[in-house]
Design an enzyme around this catalytic site. Structure first.
Site, PDB file in Angstrom:
ATOM      1  N   HIS A  50      58.926  21.288  29.772  1.00  0.00           N
ATOM      2  CA  HIS A  50      58.288  20.192  29.031  1.00  0.00           C
ATOM      3  C   HIS A  50      57.950  20.564  27.589  1.00  0.00           C
ATOM      4  O   HIS A  50      57.345  19.772  26.881  1.00  0.00           O
ATOM      5  CB  HIS A  50      57.025  19.719  29.757  1.00  0.00           C
ATOM      6  CG  HIS A  50      57.310  19.214  31.128  1.00  0.00           C
ATOM      7  ND1 HIS A  50      57.643  17.905  31.394  1.00  0.00           N
ATOM      8  CD2 HIS A  50      57.360  19.854  32.322  1.00  0.00           C
ATOM      9  CE1 HIS A  50      57.866  17.754  32.688  1.00  0.00           C
ATOM     10  NE2 HIS A  50      57.703  18.929  33.275  1.00  0.00           N
ATOM     11  N   SER A 103      53.459  20.808  34.260  1.00  0.00           N
ATOM     12  CA  SER A 103      54.105  19.498  34.320  1.00  0.00           C
ATOM     13  C   SER A 103      53.179  18.366  34.737  1.00  0.00           C
ATOM     14  O   SER A 103      53.402  17.226  34.362  1.00  0.00           O
ATOM     15  CB  SER A 103      55.312  19.559  35.256  1.00  0.00           C
ATOM     16  OG  SER A 103      54.956  20.090  36.511  1.00  0.00           O
ATOM     17  N   LYS A 153      64.991  16.361  30.173  1.00  0.00           N
ATOM     18  CA  LYS A 153      63.712  15.765  29.752  1.00  0.00           C
ATOM     19  C   LYS A 153      63.801  15.427  28.266  1.00  0.00           C
ATOM     20  O   LYS A 153      64.503  14.483  27.920  1.00  0.00           O
ATOM     21  CB  LYS A 153      62.586  16.709  30.140  1.00  0.00           C
ATOM     22  CG  LYS A 153      62.433  16.700  31.678  1.00  0.00           C
ATOM     23  CD  LYS A 153      61.546  17.748  32.262  1.00  0.00           C
ATOM     24  CE  LYS A 153      61.552  17.559  33.790  1.00  0.00           C
ATOM     25  NZ  LYS A 153      61.075  18.720  34.518  1.00  0.00           N
TER      26      LYS A 153
END
Ligand SMILES: *Cc1c(COP(=O)(O)O)cnc(C)c1O
Length: 391
Positions: free
Chosen positions: A203, A175, A235
């Site tokens: 991610h 990350s 996200k």
């Protein structure tokens, strides 16, 4: 009594004091902060779906059907059709038999790791894994061995020395660095040493791989290689929550044992419906990912030509290495004066001496947004000492 004020003052002195910026309006590249607009390059909304009209409409349409609150845990009376449909959608999306919807990624990691490992077991964890993985390891009471970032030789040596039940856990995309785990090798090492592999692709989901199926799919791997796949939905997916995907036996086991699933109120079901709409968009919309890849390539080429030190990352996470906490804050402040929001990331989020500006790109950025950032970075370049690499 512990000296809270003293500890806060110490943090301030070390350049480690954290503050929260208040923004108004929806999440999008241009944020309003203290009434003034800032072009943001620090969100994890990689595909620009956090404020997408189709997802908002799906949420609005779901509300009369589902109402608002979750009202109860899933095991009492909170498990709604909408949650069930999202779980089936996520299973299909990830190519797994089953999926389980958690309220946040933090809770998913805490719950999954502590359910799958316990006293007497050993967990092997990459040194750069996310805080929620570290906390899940602590909660499990298993023995924890941390291997150097991406160091397969060290991991393999540790695994060979260990008997009993073994779990290996890694970020799919790291990350704060943006690099992708060597999942093929991890899967091989785990198979050889009879360890269970858990990948947290917070991610990668939506961003990497065919149709945004994540870093595991990008590296051509399936449920056999990565039996426990975790992903977040706040996200790139642009809504909220997280999931674990795997075999139906695994999911059944987690429903019995994952305390952060069992002892918490179900997410508002309409969020699950909006998340299904977002997954539909993600599967269909290769253009967003293509545009994002182009932005990443332009950023890397131009920022490194200016002499900024970048990380070996091909993902939308493109940190500029600074080192010193104060220099990172100063660069961030200089960019803000020019109308850009890029946050300085300092210890303990990253190792001491590795403060950085975590630049993140989004498909919602235009090419000219990026050009403006690059111009500002060029103006601010003198604020940093000469890096090791040649200019
Ligand atoms: C953000 C993040 C999480 C936490 O997910 P939330 O849904 O924000 O709680 C977990 N793992 C990694 C690697 C992350 O970056």
């Amino acid at each position: 009594m512990r000296d809270f004020e003293g500890e806060l003052a110490q943090r301030k002195q070390a350049g480690l004091y954290r503050t929260r910026r208040q923004i108004s309006g929806p999440q999008q590249p241009v944020l309003t902060s203290d009434g003034k607009p800032l072009l943001s390059f620090c969100s994890n909304d990689y595909l620009g779906l956090a404020n997408h009209p189709a997802n908002i409409e799906a949420l609005r349409n779901a509300l009369p059907e589902t109402g608002l609150g979750g009202a109860s845990s899933h095991l009492i009376c909170g498990h709604h059709d909408a949650h069930h449909q999202l779980e089936q959608r996520l299973a299909r999306f990830t190519g797994r038999s089953s999926a389980l919807f958690f309220s946040t990624g933090y809770m998913a990691n805490m719950g999954v790791i502590s359910a799958l490992a316990g006293r007497g077991d050993t967990i092997f964890s990459d040194r750069l894994n996310h805080a929620s993985i570290i906390d899940g390891c602590i909660l499990s009471r298993a023995k924890v061995r941390r291997y150097a970032h991406g160091d397969m030789a060290e991991l393999e040596a540790m695994l060979a020395q260990t008997s009993g039940h073994k779990l290996v856990v890694t970020d799919g995309v790291f990350s704060m660095d943006g690099d992708v785990a060597r999942l093929k090798e991890l899967a091989r090492v785990c198979r050889t040493h009879d360890a269970l592999l858990v990948v947290d692709d917070a991610h990668g989901i939506g961003v990497l791989g065919p149709q945004g199926r994540g870093s595991v799919a990008e590296q051509g791997m399936s449920e056999e290689d990565v039996p426990v796949l975790i992903g977040t939905l706040g996200k790139a997916v642009g809504t909220s929550g997280a999931f674990v995907a795997g075999s139906s036996v695994l999911i059944d086991y987690l429903v019995q044992k994952a305390r952060t699933y069992i002892y918490t109120t179900a997410m508002p079901p309409a969020i699950a419906t909006a998340t299904c709409a977002s997954i539909d968009l993600i599967e269909r919309d290769d253009e967003r990912r293509q545009h994002l890849r182009e932005l990443v390539a332009v950023f890397r080429e131009q920022a490194s030509a200016m002499g900024y030190e970048l990380m070996p990352s091909e993902t939308p996470i493109q940190p500029i290495m600074v080192g010193n906490n104060w220099s990172a804050l100063e660069l961030s402040r200089a960019l803000e004066e020019r109308g850009f929001l890029v946050i300085a990331i300092r210890p303990p989020t990253v190792p001491a001496g590795e403060a950085r500006l975590r630049v993140t790109l989004s498909a919602a950025h235009s090419k000219s947004d990026l050009d403006r950032l690059l111009r500002a970075l060029s103006e601010c370049r003198h604020l940093l000492a000469e890096p090791d690499i040649a200019v």
